[in-house]
Design an enzyme around this catalytic site. Sequence first.
Site, PDB file in Angstrom:
ATOM      1  CD  GLN A 247      -2.956  -0.998   0.064  1.00 21.91           C
ATOM      2  OE1 GLN A 247      -3.178   0.086  -0.479  1.00 21.91           O
ATOM      3  NE2 GLN A 247      -3.571  -2.118  -0.303  1.00 21.91           N
ATOM      4  CG  PHE A 274      -7.283 -11.010  -5.658  1.00 18.58           C
ATOM      5  CD1 PHE A 274      -6.795 -11.228  -6.941  1.00 18.58           C
ATOM      6  CD2 PHE A 274      -8.631 -11.243  -5.415  1.00 18.58           C
ATOM      7  CE1 PHE A 274      -7.630 -11.661  -7.959  1.00 18.58           C
ATOM      8  CE2 PHE A 274      -9.477 -11.673  -6.419  1.00 18.58           C
ATOM      9  CZ  PHE A 274      -8.977 -11.882  -7.705  1.00 18.58           C
ATOM     10  CD  GLU A 294      -1.041 -12.536  -4.949  1.00 22.17           C
ATOM     11  OE1 GLU A 294      -0.634 -12.281  -6.096  1.00 22.17           O
ATOM     12  OE2 GLU A 294      -1.961 -11.895  -4.387  1.00 22.17           O
ATOM     13  CB  CYS A 372      -7.049   0.770  -6.113  1.00 21.15           C
ATOM     14  SG  CYS A 372      -6.633  -0.375  -7.450  1.00 21.15           S
TER      15      CYS A 372
END
Length: 416
Positions: A247, A274, A294, A372
Site C-alpha cells: 500500500q 488476492f 495469491e 482501488c
Amino acid sequence: MSTDLTTTITALAHKGEGRTDTPDGPVHVPYTLPGEEVRISVEGSRARLSEVLTPAPERVEPVCRHFGSCGGCALQHMAHQPYLDWKRELVVSALAARGLTPEVEPTVDAAGRGRRRAVLAATGAGGRVLLGYHQRASHRLVAIRECPVLVPEIVAALADLSAVAKPVLPRKGEVTLSVLATSTGLDVALTSPVRVTRQMVPELVETAMAAGFARLSLNGDVLVEARAPLLDIGGAPLVPPPGGFVQATAEGEAALAERVVVGVGKARKVADLFAGSGTFALRLARKATVHAVEGEAAALAALDRAARGASGLRPVRIERRDLFRNPLTALEIDDFGEGVEAVVFDPPRAGAEAQARELARSKVPTVVAVSCNPGTLARDLRHLVDGGYRIASVLPVDQFRYSPHIEVVVVLHRDG
C-alpha cells in the site's frame, strides 16, 4: 488545429480535469475547477488552460514548483476539504451507476507522511540523468527536485537514485525505479532494457552501498542486500519481494486494515483472496485462521516467511492460484475448513468479476471488498447484492493525495 475560446467549467471529471461544453461538444481542461471562467485552447476533445479569468473559491496555490508540467499530480490547485468531498463523490457516482445507493462515509485522509512507495523513470540527456515523472498525457520526462507527496526519505535520495540508474540507462528508452522506504532503508528495484554485463554490477553495488540503500535489485535479481528491507505488518516482519506491491502509505494501509479486521468481526476462519504479501492476512491471523490465496509466487513466499517469523499468529495457510482464470468456486468457499466465515478480496484495478460471481453463490456470511477502482468495485458489488448480500458500510480511503485515485473498503453481510 486549435481554437481559442472563453468558457465556464461546469464539473470536475473523474480524472480530476474540469469539464466544459463547447459548440463542438464537451471538452476536458486540466487544472481547472467547477464555476471558473477560463480561457482555453481547444484541440479535439481536450483543451489546454491559457488563463483563469474568474477563480473558484476552492482554488489554492499549488505546493510544488513542478505542478502543471509533471504529470504526477492532478489537483494541487484544489482546497483540501472540497477535494476529499470530490473523492467521496467518485465512489457515490460509481455505485449509483450500478444501481447501488448505500451510505458512503466521509473520505479518510490517509496521506500521512507521504507515499512510501514510488515508481520513477530515468533517462539520459546530454550526459545527465533525468529522474522524475512523465508529463501529463505525454512520454516526455519531467525531472524533479522535490515531491510533496513522497516521504522525505525518498526525496532526500533523488540524487542517489539518479546515480544508481546511470550505469544501466539505455541509449533510447528509460529505466524504471521502484522505490520503497522501509524501516531499514530504501529498497530499490531497477528495470532496464540494457543487457547487463559483469562489469556493471560492481559499480551498481558500490553506488547502492554508498547511498545506504537496504537492497538493490535489477530486473528482478537482487544485486546486494545490506539489510533486509523490513515492513511491520501488524507486528509481523515482512520483507516484500523486489518491486513488489505494498500500500502506498503506512497510514493508508492501517486505515484499510482496520476496517477489514473490524469488518470480518468475530469470524474464526477467513479466506483472504488476492492476498499479496499479507497486508490483511497477517493482521487477520491475530484472531482467525487464514487461508491466503495469491497468484504471484514471490508475494506468497514473502507472506509465508512473515507469518512464520511472527509470534502470536493463528495458522496461515497459503495457496498459489490465479483467481482471474481459476476463481474459488462457491462450493470450495463453503467447504473450506468446514465453512469459512468471512472472505476478504482485494484485486488489482481490473477487479474480480469472476470471483465475485462465485462469492455471490456462496453461503459465506461476510464479505469484505477492497478496491482501488470504484468502477470495477461497483460492478463486482452488483453481483454480490444480486446474490443476496447487503452492503453494511462503504469507506473511501485517500492515500494518493492530489490524484484522482481512491481506495474503498466495503463490508457486506448475507442476511438470514
